[in-house]
Design a protein around this motif. Structure first.
Motif, PDB file in Angstrom:
ATOM      1  N   MET A  87     -37.678  24.785  -4.803  1.00 51.08           N
ATOM      2  CA  MET A  87     -37.422  24.533  -6.218  1.00 51.08           C
ATOM      3  C   MET A  87     -37.850  23.101  -6.556  1.00 51.08           C
ATOM      4  O   MET A  87     -37.480  22.169  -5.846  1.00 51.08           O
ATOM      5  CB  MET A  87     -35.931  24.719  -6.527  1.00 51.08           C
ATOM      6  N   PRO A  88     -38.614  22.918  -7.625  1.00 46.88           N
ATOM      7  CA  PRO A  88     -39.076  21.577  -7.986  1.00 46.88           C
ATOM      8  C   PRO A  88     -37.902  20.667  -8.316  1.00 46.88           C
ATOM      9  O   PRO A  88     -36.874  21.106  -8.830  1.00 46.88           O
ATOM     10  CB  PRO A  88     -39.952  21.828  -9.231  1.00 46.88           C
ATOM     11  N   LEU A  89     -38.073  19.379  -8.010  1.00 51.17           N
ATOM     12  CA  LEU A  89     -37.031  18.410  -8.326  1.00 51.17           C
ATOM     13  C   LEU A  89     -36.996  18.156  -9.822  1.00 51.17           C
ATOM     14  O   LEU A  89     -38.035  18.134 -10.496  1.00 51.17           O
ATOM     15  CB  LEU A  89     -37.288  17.096  -7.598  1.00 51.17           C
ATOM     16  N   SER A  90     -35.795  17.933 -10.352  1.00 53.90           N
ATOM     17  CA  SER A  90     -35.677  17.540 -11.752  1.00 53.90           C
ATOM     18  C   SER A  90     -36.197  16.119 -11.896  1.00 53.90           C
ATOM     19  O   SER A  90     -36.381  15.390 -10.912  1.00 53.90           O
ATOM     20  CB  SER A  90     -34.218  17.619 -12.209  1.00 53.90           C
ATOM     21  N   ARG A  91     -36.411  15.700 -13.147  1.00 54.26           N
ATOM     22  CA  ARG A  91     -36.916  14.341 -13.364  1.00 54.26           C
ATOM     23  C   ARG A  91     -35.896  13.317 -12.862  1.00 54.26           C
ATOM     24  O   ARG A  91     -36.273  12.304 -12.265  1.00 54.26           O
ATOM     25  CB  ARG A  91     -37.184  14.126 -14.859  1.00 54.26           C
ATOM     26  N   GLY A  92     -34.625  13.602 -13.077  1.00 54.54           N
ATOM     27  CA  GLY A  92     -33.602  12.689 -12.587  1.00 54.54           C
ATOM     28  C   GLY A  92     -33.616  12.587 -11.078  1.00 54.54           C
ATOM     29  O   GLY A  92     -33.455  11.497 -10.509  1.00 54.54           O
ATOM     30  N   GLU A  93     -33.805  13.713 -10.391  1.00 55.41           N
ATOM     31  CA  GLU A  93     -33.863  13.712  -8.927  1.00 55.41           C
ATOM     32  C   GLU A  93     -35.067  12.927  -8.429  1.00 55.41           C
ATOM     33  O   GLU A  93     -34.987  12.212  -7.425  1.00 55.41           O
ATOM     34  CB  GLU A  93     -33.911  15.145  -8.410  1.00 55.41           C
ATOM     35  N   GLN A  94     -36.187  13.058  -9.132  1.00 59.43           N
ATOM     36  CA  GLN A  94     -37.388  12.318  -8.739  1.00 59.43           C
ATOM     37  C   GLN A  94     -37.162  10.808  -8.864  1.00 59.43           C
ATOM     38  O   GLN A  94     -37.545  10.030  -7.975  1.00 59.43           O
ATOM     39  CB  GLN A  94     -38.564  12.745  -9.621  1.00 59.43           C
ATOM     40  N   ILE A  95     -36.548  10.410  -9.961  1.00 62.54           N
ATOM     41  CA  ILE A  95     -36.281   8.980 -10.165  1.00 62.54           C
ATOM     42  C   ILE A  95     -35.283   8.477  -9.125  1.00 62.54           C
ATOM     43  O   ILE A  95     -35.444   7.395  -8.550  1.00 62.54           O
ATOM     44  CB  ILE A  95     -35.750   8.733 -11.588  1.00 62.54           C
ATOM     45  N   ALA A  96     -34.241   9.264  -8.851  1.00 68.95           N
ATOM     46  CA  ALA A  96     -33.244   8.879  -7.852  1.00 68.95           C
ATOM     47  C   ALA A  96     -33.894   8.706  -6.490  1.00 68.95           C
ATOM     48  O   ALA A  96     -33.585   7.762  -5.757  1.00 68.95           O
ATOM     49  CB  ALA A  96     -32.133   9.931  -7.790  1.00 68.95           C
ATOM     50  N   ARG A  97     -34.792   9.605  -6.126  1.00 63.91           N
ATOM     51  CA  ARG A  97     -35.460   9.509  -4.831  1.00 63.91           C
ATOM     52  C   ARG A  97     -36.320   8.249  -4.759  1.00 63.91           C
ATOM     53  O   ARG A  97     -36.331   7.543  -3.743  1.00 63.91           O
ATOM     54  CB  ARG A  97     -36.309  10.755  -4.586  1.00 63.91           C
ATOM     55  N   ALA A  98     -37.042   7.941  -5.842  1.00 63.05           N
ATOM     56  CA  ALA A  98     -37.893   6.749  -5.856  1.00 63.05           C
ATOM     57  C   ALA A  98     -37.054   5.477  -5.719  1.00 63.05           C
ATOM     58  O   ALA A  98     -37.404   4.556  -4.969  1.00 63.05           O
ATOM     59  CB  ALA A  98     -38.712   6.705  -7.142  1.00 63.05           C
ATOM     60  N   LEU A  99     -35.930   5.422  -6.433  1.00 60.19           N
ATOM     61  CA  LEU A  99     -35.080   4.230  -6.370  1.00 60.19           C
ATOM     62  C   LEU A  99     -34.378   4.117  -5.023  1.00 60.19           C
ATOM     63  O   LEU A  99     -34.236   3.015  -4.477  1.00 60.19           O
ATOM     64  CB  LEU A  99     -34.051   4.271  -7.499  1.00 60.19           C
ATOM     65  N   SER A 100     -33.935   5.245  -4.459  1.00 55.16           N
ATOM     66  CA  SER A 100     -33.278   5.188  -3.147  1.00 55.16           C
ATOM     67  C   SER A 100     -34.254   4.713  -2.081  1.00 55.16           C
ATOM     68  O   SER A 100     -33.871   3.984  -1.158  1.00 55.16           O
ATOM     69  CB  SER A 100     -32.688   6.551  -2.774  1.00 55.16           C
ATOM     70  N   ASP A 101     -35.522   5.102  -2.199  1.00 53.90           N
ATOM     71  CA  ASP A 101     -36.536   4.619  -1.254  1.00 53.90           C
ATOM     72  C   ASP A 101     -36.652   3.096  -1.329  1.00 53.90           C
ATOM     73  O   ASP A 101     -36.797   2.423  -0.304  1.00 53.90           O
ATOM     74  CB  ASP A 101     -37.895   5.259  -1.546  1.00 53.90           C
ATOM     75  N   ARG A 102     -36.599   2.552  -2.534  1.00 54.62           N
ATOM     76  CA  ARG A 102     -36.694   1.094  -2.696  1.00 54.62           C
ATOM     77  C   ARG A 102     -35.490   0.395  -2.062  1.00 54.62           C
ATOM     78  O   ARG A 102     -35.626  -0.670  -1.466  1.00 54.62           O
ATOM     79  CB  ARG A 102     -36.779   0.730  -4.180  1.00 54.62           C
ATOM     80  N   ILE A 103     -34.311   1.008  -2.210  1.00 56.60           N
ATOM     81  CA  ILE A 103     -33.110   0.412  -1.641  1.00 56.60           C
ATOM     82  C   ILE A 103     -33.157   0.461  -0.117  1.00 56.60           C
ATOM     83  O   ILE A 103     -32.869  -0.516   0.574  1.00 56.60           O
ATOM     84  CB  ILE A 103     -31.854   1.132  -2.182  1.00 56.60           C
ATOM     85  N   VAL A 104     -33.560   1.619   0.435  1.00 55.86           N
ATOM     86  CA  VAL A 104     -33.646   1.766   1.890  1.00 55.86           C
ATOM     87  C   VAL A 104     -34.701   0.826   2.467  1.00 55.86           C
ATOM     88  O   VAL A 104     -34.507   0.216   3.526  1.00 55.86           O
ATOM     89  CB  VAL A 104     -33.970   3.229   2.269  1.00 55.86           C
ATOM     90  N   ASP A 105     -35.826   0.675   1.769  1.00 57.67           N
ATOM     91  CA  ASP A 105     -36.913  -0.184   2.253  1.00 57.67           C
ATOM     92  C   ASP A 105     -36.621  -1.666   2.061  1.00 57.67           C
ATOM     93  O   ASP A 105     -37.357  -2.513   2.569  1.00 57.67           O
ATOM     94  CB  ASP A 105     -38.222   0.168   1.540  1.00 57.67           C
ATOM     95  N   GLY A 106     -35.568  -1.985   1.323  1.00 63.15           N
ATOM     96  CA  GLY A 106     -35.224  -3.383   1.110  1.00 63.15           C
ATOM     97  C   GLY A 106     -35.893  -4.011  -0.086  1.00 63.15           C
ATOM     98  O   GLY A 106     -35.731  -5.213  -0.339  1.00 63.15           O
ATOM     99  N   ASP A 107     -36.666  -3.216  -0.861  1.00 68.46           N
ATOM    100  CA  ASP A 107     -37.291  -3.769  -2.058  1.00 68.46           C
ATOM    101  C   ASP A 107     -36.234  -4.132  -3.105  1.00 68.46           C
ATOM    102  O   ASP A 107     -36.442  -5.021  -3.931  1.00 68.46           O
ATOM    103  CB  ASP A 107     -38.285  -2.760  -2.653  1.00 68.46           C
ATOM    104  N   ILE A 108     -35.126  -3.396  -3.073  1.00 64.33           N
ATOM    105  CA  ILE A 108     -33.957  -3.750  -3.878  1.00 64.33           C
ATOM    106  C   ILE A 108     -32.859  -4.100  -2.879  1.00 64.33           C
ATOM    107  O   ILE A 108     -32.409  -3.246  -2.123  1.00 64.33           O
ATOM    108  CB  ILE A 108     -33.518  -2.592  -4.793  1.00 64.33           C
ATOM    109  N   ALA A 109     -32.448  -5.347  -2.845  1.00 62.73           N
ATOM    110  CA  ALA A 109     -31.501  -5.826  -1.835  1.00 62.73           C
ATOM    111  C   ALA A 109     -30.070  -5.450  -2.185  1.00 62.73           C
ATOM    112  O   ALA A 109     -29.750  -5.234  -3.364  1.00 62.73           O
ATOM    113  CB  ALA A 109     -31.615  -7.347  -1.699  1.00 62.73           C
ATOM    114  N   PRO A 110     -29.182  -5.348  -1.182  1.00 64.30           N
ATOM    115  CA  PRO A 110     -27.765  -5.092  -1.466  1.00 64.30           C
ATOM    116  C   PRO A 110     -27.209  -6.131  -2.419  1.00 64.30           C
ATOM    117  O   PRO A 110     -27.419  -7.328  -2.250  1.00 64.30           O
ATOM    118  CB  PRO A 110     -27.110  -5.198  -0.086  1.00 64.30           C
ATOM    119  N   GLY A 111     -26.525  -5.678  -3.458  1.00 61.78           N
ATOM    120  CA  GLY A 111     -25.962  -6.585  -4.443  1.00 61.78           C
ATOM    121  C   GLY A 111     -26.896  -6.904  -5.590  1.00 61.78           C
ATOM    122  O   GLY A 111     -26.471  -7.503  -6.584  1.00 61.78           O
ATOM    123  N   GLU A 112     -28.172  -6.518  -5.485  1.00 60.48           N
ATOM    124  CA  GLU A 112     -29.133  -6.801  -6.550  1.00 60.48           C
ATOM    125  C   GLU A 112     -28.975  -5.798  -7.691  1.00 60.48           C
ATOM    126  O   GLU A 112     -28.750  -4.609  -7.469  1.00 60.48           O
ATOM    127  CB  GLU A 112     -30.553  -6.735  -5.999  1.00 60.48           C
TER     128      GLU A 112
END
Length: 237
Positions: free
Chosen positions: A1-26
């Motif tokens: 089943m295709p991801l909803s737009r919200g799910e796509q955005i959540a996945r993109a942002l979670s990748d940034r957090i996991v990769d450290g592009d968005i630091a804890p507390g930022e």
């Protein structure tokens, strides 16, 4: 089943957090900026932020925005350590307590002078931290030093596998920005009690101090996670 737009955005942002592009507390970009960046509606962005909050990637402050937390594991052999719910985070706390209390006791028996120097340096780094991300790094450095001082490769490897996500980023660290919250004094005292017991070569005291710290840390997380209007009620429950 295709991801909803919200799910796509959540996945993109979670990748940034996991990769450290968005630091804890930022703070994450505003809803308006995220909407423009992803070419999505505000509703889709709000859905994404709610998903990230549910999964433990962000905490939202009313009137201020959403802030990244230390992310759960997502990749490789560490997926078994991923905590995606309050129940799973509770289980991770129990696992971490078992590992770290034994590590503290063992460190009290086996620590070297170099280990003590590194522990004290980590404590100084915690005191000097003014950003949540710096505080998390220094906090994990302190715990990692203790695990390595234990002289047991398996204890050290277990803490390394848990990683910095073991360090809780309570709302107080986010809410006060560059101002040190009152809770910092409690955390400093807890860390100092652990370090002092290890320096005295007192395994039982080190074990007890570590357990007390982890219990207090979990309480700060759970109480901080309650909405302000419910916090007073929680104190008396």
């Amino acid at each position: 089943m295709p991801l909803s737009r919200g799910e796509q955005i959540a996945r993109a942002l979670s990748d940034r957090i996991v990769d450290g592009d968005i630091a804890p507390g930022e703070r994450l970009p505003s809803e308006a900026k995220l909407s423009a960046e992803f070419g999505a509606s505000r509703a889709a962005v709000r859905e994404a932020l709610q998903r990230l909050k549910t999964l433990g990637y962000v905490r939202t402050r009313t009137g201020s925005g959403s802030y990244a937390l230390t992310p759960p594991a997502e990749q490789g052999d560490d997926t078994w350590l991923t905590a995606r719910s309050d129940a799973e985070r509770g289980e991770l706390v129990v696992f971490r307590t078992a590992i770290e209390t034994e590590a503290a006791a063992s460190a009290a028996r086996h620590r070297s002078e170099a280990d003590l120097v590194e522990m004290r340096a980590a404590l100084e780094a915690i005191d000097a931290a003014r950003r949540p991300s710096d505080s998390v790094d220094a906090d994990f450095r302190f715990h990692r030093t203790i695990a390595r001082a234990a002289g047991n490769r398996y204890l050290a490897a277990a803490l390394d596998r848990i990683g910095a996500r073991a360090i809780v980023v309570p709302a107080s660290r986010i809410a006060h920005g560059d101002r040190l919250p009152a809770a910092t004094a409690s955390v400093r005292a807890e860390h100092s009690a652990i370090a002092d017991a290890i320096e005295r070569s007192d395994p039982l005291a080190a074990q007890a101090a570590m357990r007390a710290h982890l219990v207090a840390s979990e309480r700060r997380r759970t109480v901080d996670g309650i909405e302000p209007d419910r916090r007073e009620q929680h104190r008396y429950s």
